[in-house]
Design a protein around this motif. Structure first.
Motif, PDB file in Angstrom:
ATOM      1  N   VAL A  45       0.836  -1.208   0.000  1.00  0.00           N
ATOM      2  CA  VAL A  45       0.000   0.000   0.000  1.00  0.00           C
ATOM      3  C   VAL A  45       0.869   1.256   0.000  1.00  0.00           C
ATOM      4  O   VAL A  45       0.655   2.183  -0.793  1.00  0.00           O
ATOM      5  CB  VAL A  45      -0.941   0.003   1.221  1.00  0.00           C
ATOM      6  CG1 VAL A  45      -1.680   1.338   1.329  1.00  0.00           C
ATOM      7  CG2 VAL A  45      -1.934  -1.154   1.141  1.00  0.00           C
ATOM      8  N   GLN A  46       1.873   1.294   0.897  1.00  0.00           N
ATOM      9  CA  GLN A  46       2.697   2.493   1.029  1.00  0.00           C
ATOM     10  C   GLN A  46       3.505   2.786  -0.239  1.00  0.00           C
ATOM     11  O   GLN A  46       3.652   3.950  -0.632  1.00  0.00           O
ATOM     12  CB  GLN A  46       3.639   2.356   2.223  1.00  0.00           C
ATOM     13  CG  GLN A  46       2.946   2.388   3.572  1.00  0.00           C
ATOM     14  CD  GLN A  46       3.941   2.487   4.723  1.00  0.00           C
ATOM     15  OE1 GLN A  46       5.019   3.047   4.585  1.00  0.00           O
ATOM     16  NE2 GLN A  46       3.560   1.943   5.879  1.00  0.00           N
ATOM     17  N   SER A  48       2.759   1.461  -3.266  1.00  0.00           N
ATOM     18  CA  SER A  48       1.894   1.302  -4.443  1.00  0.00           C
ATOM     19  C   SER A  48       2.513   0.343  -5.460  1.00  0.00           C
ATOM     20  O   SER A  48       2.641   0.655  -6.654  1.00  0.00           O
ATOM     21  CB  SER A  48       1.623   2.665  -5.107  1.00  0.00           C
ATOM     22  OG  SER A  48       0.889   3.503  -4.245  1.00  0.00           O
TER      23      SER A  48
END
Length: 250
Positions: A45-46, A48
């Protein structure tokens, strides 16, 4: 049109950017030894990026000795403390990947070994001096035992010298550079017609260095060390490149 000539741009893979950011966080102290990175899912998530990209980045970081990682670990990879072994591995990789010439490596070894000997002459203990003498005695005995025994005794001498100097970084660097140089010329050494003469010459040089160390004459011991290295390795370095070695001789 005149102006600068640019090189083609190399596409940077996503995992390399992940590695760069984690390395920067460790180097800056934002991540300390014992702390953990976010889980794989959170890193996805961080950054991407995909899970495969995160796992490839973690594999590289682990190979560099920076983290301990297990695929799917819900706690995230653990940041490892810096160790001499990690530096040893990094330096070995650097020396091989950067395509350094034999002349450059030998020159670096001359600098490192003479620095180690300078320190040893001033800081050694009587016990360490005795260890050096014992190593040279083993080198002399190895003339009848073979090249492997001789090399092992030579390594023992340089290890105790580096240890006597008390600088762990010098110990690591001398060990890495010595092993790479020996690997590069091992075939030439094995086939040298004057191998026995070279070994006897090496023993004499070591005895001269020990004598200077015994007198606590660091500059003399360091100078003798550089000369010994030159005499031993110059013949394996192309004639056009020997100037970088001679520059270290008085």
């Amino acid at each position: 049109m005149s102006g600068p000539r640019f090189e083609p741009v190399r596409a940077v893979r996503a995992y390399e950017r992940v590695v760069e950011q984690v390395e920067e966080a460790i180097e800056s102290g934002a991540l300390s030894p014992g702390e953990r990175l976010p889980s794989e899912r959170e890193l996805m998530v961080q950054f991407s990026v995909s899970r495969s990209t995160v796992r490839e980045a973690l594999r590289v970081l682990q190979a560099r000795g920076l983290v301990r990682s297990r695929p799917g670990d819900p706690n995230g990879a653990e940041v490892l403390p810096f160790t001499p072994a990690a530096l040893h591995k990094s330096m070995t990789t650097l020396a091989r990947v950067e395509e350094l010439s034999l002349a450059e490596l030998v020159q670096f070894r001359m600098v490192l070994d003479s620095a180690a000997i300078l320190l040893a002459a001033r800081l050694r203990t009587d016990e360490q001096l005795a260890e050096m003498a014992e190593a040279v005695a083993r080198m002399r005995a190895a003339l009848e035992l073979g090249e492997d025994a001789f090399s092992a005794a030579d390594v023992a001498f340089h290890e105790v010298v580096a240890r006597a100097g008390g600088n762990k970084l010098i110990q690591i660097c001398t060990d890495v550079v010595r092993s790479i140089v020996v690997r590069l010329i091992s075939e030439k050494l094995a086939g040298a017609p004057d191998r026995d003469a070279l070994m006897r010459q090496s023993i004499r040089h070591h005895e001269e260095v020990i004598a200077a160390i015994r007198l606590a004459d660091g500059p003399l011991a360091a100078r003798l060390s550089r000369k010994a290295m030159y005499d031993y390795y110059a013949g394996y370095v192309p004639a056009a490149e020997r100037g970088v070695l001679r520059a270290l001789l008085d």
